[in-house]
Design a protein around this motif. Structure first.
Motif, PDB file in Angstrom:
ATOM      1  N   ASP A  37     -19.203 -40.658  -9.957  1.00  0.00           N
ATOM      2  CA  ASP A  37     -18.875 -39.619  -8.895  1.00  0.00           C
ATOM      3  C   ASP A  37     -18.638 -40.366  -7.511  1.00  0.00           C
ATOM      4  O   ASP A  37     -17.703 -39.945  -6.923  1.00  0.00           O
ATOM      5  CB  ASP A  37     -20.242 -38.654  -8.662  1.00  0.00           C
ATOM      6  CG  ASP A  37     -19.832 -37.687  -7.861  1.00  0.00           C
ATOM      7  OD1 ASP A  37     -18.974 -36.818  -7.942  1.00  0.00           O
ATOM      8  OD2 ASP A  37     -20.777 -37.338  -6.825  1.00  0.00           O
ATOM      9  N   THR A  38     -19.197 -41.366  -7.271  1.00  0.00           N
ATOM     10  CA  THR A  38     -18.867 -42.022  -5.848  1.00  0.00           C
ATOM     11  C   THR A  38     -17.683 -42.615  -5.933  1.00  0.00           C
ATOM     12  O   THR A  38     -16.920 -42.588  -5.043  1.00  0.00           O
ATOM     13  CB  THR A  38     -20.087 -43.228  -5.643  1.00  0.00           C
ATOM     14  OG1 THR A  38     -21.097 -42.555  -5.728  1.00  0.00           O
ATOM     15  CG2 THR A  38     -19.780 -44.004  -4.616  1.00  0.00           C
ATOM     16  N   GLU A  39     -17.278 -43.231  -7.069  1.00  0.00           N
ATOM     17  CA  GLU A  39     -15.906 -43.855  -7.115  1.00  0.00           C
ATOM     18  C   GLU A  39     -14.790 -42.695  -6.884  1.00  0.00           C
ATOM     19  O   GLU A  39     -13.776 -42.988  -6.514  1.00  0.00           O
ATOM     20  CB  GLU A  39     -15.495 -44.500  -8.638  1.00  0.00           C
ATOM     21  CG  GLU A  39     -16.472 -45.750  -8.541  1.00  0.00           C
ATOM     22  CD  GLU A  39     -16.431 -46.584  -9.936  1.00  0.00           C
ATOM     23  OE1 GLU A  39     -15.964 -45.908 -10.722  1.00  0.00           O
ATOM     24  OE2 GLU A  39     -16.933 -47.647  -9.846  1.00  0.00           O
ATOM     25  N   ARG A  40     -15.002 -41.596  -7.745  1.00  0.00           N
ATOM     26  CA  ARG A  40     -14.020 -40.340  -7.600  1.00  0.00           C
ATOM     27  C   ARG A  40     -14.053 -40.005  -6.384  1.00  0.00           C
ATOM     28  O   ARG A  40     -12.773 -39.678  -5.824  1.00  0.00           O
ATOM     29  CB  ARG A  40     -14.752 -39.340  -8.579  1.00  0.00           C
ATOM     30  CG  ARG A  40     -13.613 -38.102  -8.435  1.00  0.00           C
ATOM     31  CD  ARG A  40     -14.228 -36.998  -9.154  1.00  0.00           C
ATOM     32  NE  ARG A  40     -15.493 -36.538  -8.738  1.00  0.00           N
ATOM     33  CZ  ARG A  40     -15.687 -35.864  -7.604  1.00  0.00           C
ATOM     34  NH1 ARG A  40     -14.797 -35.458  -6.937  1.00  0.00           N
ATOM     35  NH2 ARG A  40     -17.034 -35.364  -7.250  1.00  0.00           N
ATOM     36  N   LYS A  41     -15.005 -39.873  -5.423  1.00  0.00           N
ATOM     37  CA  LYS A  41     -14.913 -39.461  -3.876  1.00  0.00           C
ATOM     38  C   LYS A  41     -14.173 -40.318  -3.206  1.00  0.00           C
ATOM     39  O   LYS A  41     -13.568 -40.126  -2.357  1.00  0.00           O
ATOM     40  CB  LYS A  41     -16.433 -39.330  -3.387  1.00  0.00           C
ATOM     41  CG  LYS A  41     -17.175 -38.068  -4.139  1.00  0.00           C
ATOM     42  CD  LYS A  41     -18.443 -37.757  -3.385  1.00  0.00           C
ATOM     43  CE  LYS A  41     -19.053 -36.542  -4.124  1.00  0.00           C
ATOM     44  NZ  LYS A  41     -20.619 -36.292  -3.877  1.00  0.00           N
ATOM     45  N   LEU A  42     -14.500 -41.822  -3.395  1.00  0.00           N
ATOM     46  CA  LEU A  42     -13.683 -42.823  -2.740  1.00  0.00           C
ATOM     47  C   LEU A  42     -12.019 -42.816  -3.018  1.00  0.00           C
ATOM     48  O   LEU A  42     -11.439 -42.793  -1.879  1.00  0.00           O
ATOM     49  CB  LEU A  42     -14.165 -43.973  -3.232  1.00  0.00           C
ATOM     50  CG  LEU A  42     -15.738 -44.466  -2.544  1.00  0.00           C
ATOM     51  CD1 LEU A  42     -16.114 -45.687  -2.936  1.00  0.00           C
ATOM     52  CD2 LEU A  42     -15.713 -44.759  -1.117  1.00  0.00           C
ATOM     53  N   LYS A  48      -6.386 -38.895   0.505  1.00  0.00           N
ATOM     54  CA  LYS A  48      -6.394 -37.985   1.771  1.00  0.00           C
ATOM     55  C   LYS A  48      -5.760 -38.760   3.039  1.00  0.00           C
ATOM     56  O   LYS A  48      -4.882 -38.176   3.673  1.00  0.00           O
ATOM     57  CB  LYS A  48      -7.685 -37.354   2.025  1.00  0.00           C
ATOM     58  CG  LYS A  48      -8.029 -36.106   0.923  1.00  0.00           C
ATOM     59  CD  LYS A  48      -9.272 -35.372   1.412  1.00  0.00           C
ATOM     60  CE  LYS A  48      -9.972 -34.488   0.444  1.00  0.00           C
ATOM     61  NZ  LYS A  48     -11.114 -33.941   0.503  1.00  0.00           N
ATOM     62  N   MET A  49      -6.447 -39.836   3.090  1.00  0.00           N
ATOM     63  CA  MET A  49      -6.293 -40.627   4.137  1.00  0.00           C
ATOM     64  C   MET A  49      -4.683 -41.197   3.924  1.00  0.00           C
ATOM     65  O   MET A  49      -3.977 -41.055   5.113  1.00  0.00           O
ATOM     66  CB  MET A  49      -7.070 -41.937   4.299  1.00  0.00           C
ATOM     67  CG  MET A  49      -6.988 -42.417   5.664  1.00  0.00           C
ATOM     68  SD  MET A  49      -8.225 -43.984   5.522  1.00  0.00           S
ATOM     69  CE  MET A  49      -9.438 -42.873   5.906  1.00  0.00           C
ATOM     70  N   GLU A 123      -5.156 -51.501   1.730  1.00  0.00           N
ATOM     71  CA  GLU A 123      -6.295 -51.723   2.214  1.00  0.00           C
ATOM     72  C   GLU A 123      -6.337 -51.576   3.798  1.00  0.00           C
ATOM     73  O   GLU A 123      -7.070 -51.350   4.438  1.00  0.00           O
ATOM     74  CB  GLU A 123      -6.670 -52.967   1.925  1.00  0.00           C
ATOM     75  CG  GLU A 123      -7.252 -52.891   0.398  1.00  0.00           C
ATOM     76  CD  GLU A 123      -7.822 -54.542  -0.122  1.00  0.00           C
ATOM     77  OE1 GLU A 123      -7.613 -55.485   0.593  1.00  0.00           O
ATOM     78  OE2 GLU A 123      -7.996 -54.451  -1.399  1.00  0.00           O
ATOM     79  N   ALA A 124      -5.115 -52.206   4.366  1.00  0.00           N
ATOM     80  CA  ALA A 124      -4.962 -52.374   5.710  1.00  0.00           C
ATOM     81  C   ALA A 124      -4.676 -51.103   6.480  1.00  0.00           C
ATOM     82  O   ALA A 124      -5.346 -50.759   7.426  1.00  0.00           O
ATOM     83  CB  ALA A 124      -3.850 -53.236   5.903  1.00  0.00           C
ATOM     84  N   LEU A 125      -4.104 -50.071   5.516  1.00  0.00           N
ATOM     85  CA  LEU A 125      -3.763 -48.776   6.209  1.00  0.00           C
ATOM     86  C   LEU A 125      -5.122 -47.951   6.193  1.00  0.00           C
ATOM     87  O   LEU A 125      -5.675 -47.305   6.924  1.00  0.00           O
ATOM     88  CB  LEU A 125      -3.059 -47.991   5.342  1.00  0.00           C
ATOM     89  CG  LEU A 125      -2.470 -46.339   5.367  1.00  0.00           C
ATOM     90  CD1 LEU A 125      -2.175 -46.280   6.962  1.00  0.00           C
ATOM     91  CD2 LEU A 125      -1.746 -45.882   4.341  1.00  0.00           C
ATOM     92  N   LEU A 126      -5.938 -48.051   5.013  1.00  0.00           N
ATOM     93  CA  LEU A 126      -7.378 -47.466   4.977  1.00  0.00           C
ATOM     94  C   LEU A 126      -8.359 -48.162   6.158  1.00  0.00           C
ATOM     95  O   LEU A 126      -8.925 -46.881   6.588  1.00  0.00           O
ATOM     96  CB  LEU A 126      -7.909 -47.798   3.453  1.00  0.00           C
ATOM     97  CG  LEU A 126      -7.268 -47.057   2.483  1.00  0.00           C
ATOM     98  CD1 LEU A 126      -7.897 -47.382   1.151  1.00  0.00           C
ATOM     99  CD2 LEU A 126      -7.311 -45.342   2.608  1.00  0.00           C
ATOM    100  N   ARG A 127      -8.188 -49.309   6.534  1.00  0.00           N
ATOM    101  CA  ARG A 127      -8.999 -49.845   7.513  1.00  0.00           C
ATOM    102  C   ARG A 127      -8.349 -49.378   8.897  1.00  0.00           C
ATOM    103  O   ARG A 127      -9.443 -48.968   9.868  1.00  0.00           O
ATOM    104  CB  ARG A 127      -8.941 -51.160   7.451  1.00  0.00           C
ATOM    105  CG  ARG A 127      -9.987 -51.915   6.417  1.00  0.00           C
ATOM    106  CD  ARG A 127     -10.222 -53.671   6.821  1.00  0.00           C
ATOM    107  NE  ARG A 127      -9.828 -53.949   5.509  1.00  0.00           N
ATOM    108  CZ  ARG A 127      -8.868 -54.568   5.227  1.00  0.00           C
ATOM    109  NH1 ARG A 127      -7.781 -54.615   6.013  1.00  0.00           N
ATOM    110  NH2 ARG A 127      -8.703 -55.234   3.988  1.00  0.00           N
TER     111      ARG A 127
END
Length: 132
Positions: A37-42, A48-49, A123-127
């Protein structure tokens, strides 16, 4: 009496062990479900981001397409599709079956360096999300 008492104690220990084993299995199952569930939410939050950064998403897509073409990935898959079609009777092949057959190979054929490059960009975009 001593043997009966020992047998009863062994039986009681066995029941306790069995219940303990089931409890551990239940806990493990719950933890596994929570992790999924946590992995799905991430994944959903990351999507979305990225969706909120449409310009960056388009840039990443362009980079990916360019790198795959440079590596010959598209030609390799095009030839594989031809091979699959030649090996199957034309009457028996449909687009869904073709996609089902080539999808695993297409994913596996993406060079590791390209995967790493795109992963680092994501990863850079998410950060550091950019405003469009």
């Amino acid at each position: 009496a001593g043997a009966a008492g020992a047998a009863g104690a062994a039986g009681a220990a066995g029941v306790g062990h069995s219940q303990s084993g089931r409890n551990e299995e239940d806990i493990a199952k719950q933890l596994k479900e929570k992790r999924k569930d946590t992995e799905r939410k991430l994944r959903e939050n990351a999507k979305k981001m990225i969706d909120n950064n449409a310009g960056e998403k388009a840039k990443l897509k362009a980079i990916l397409i360019s790198r795959l073409k440079e590596a010959g990935w598209d030609e390799e898959l095009r030839e594989y599709c031809r091979e699959v079609i030649r090996n199957k009777a034309l009457e028996r092949i449909n687009p869904y079956e073709l996609v089902k057959e080539i999808a695993p190979r297409s994913r596996a054929a993406v060079p590791h360096a390209i995967r790493e490059e795109i992963s680092k960009e994501i990863e850079a975009l998410l950060r550091n999300p950019k405003d469009d």
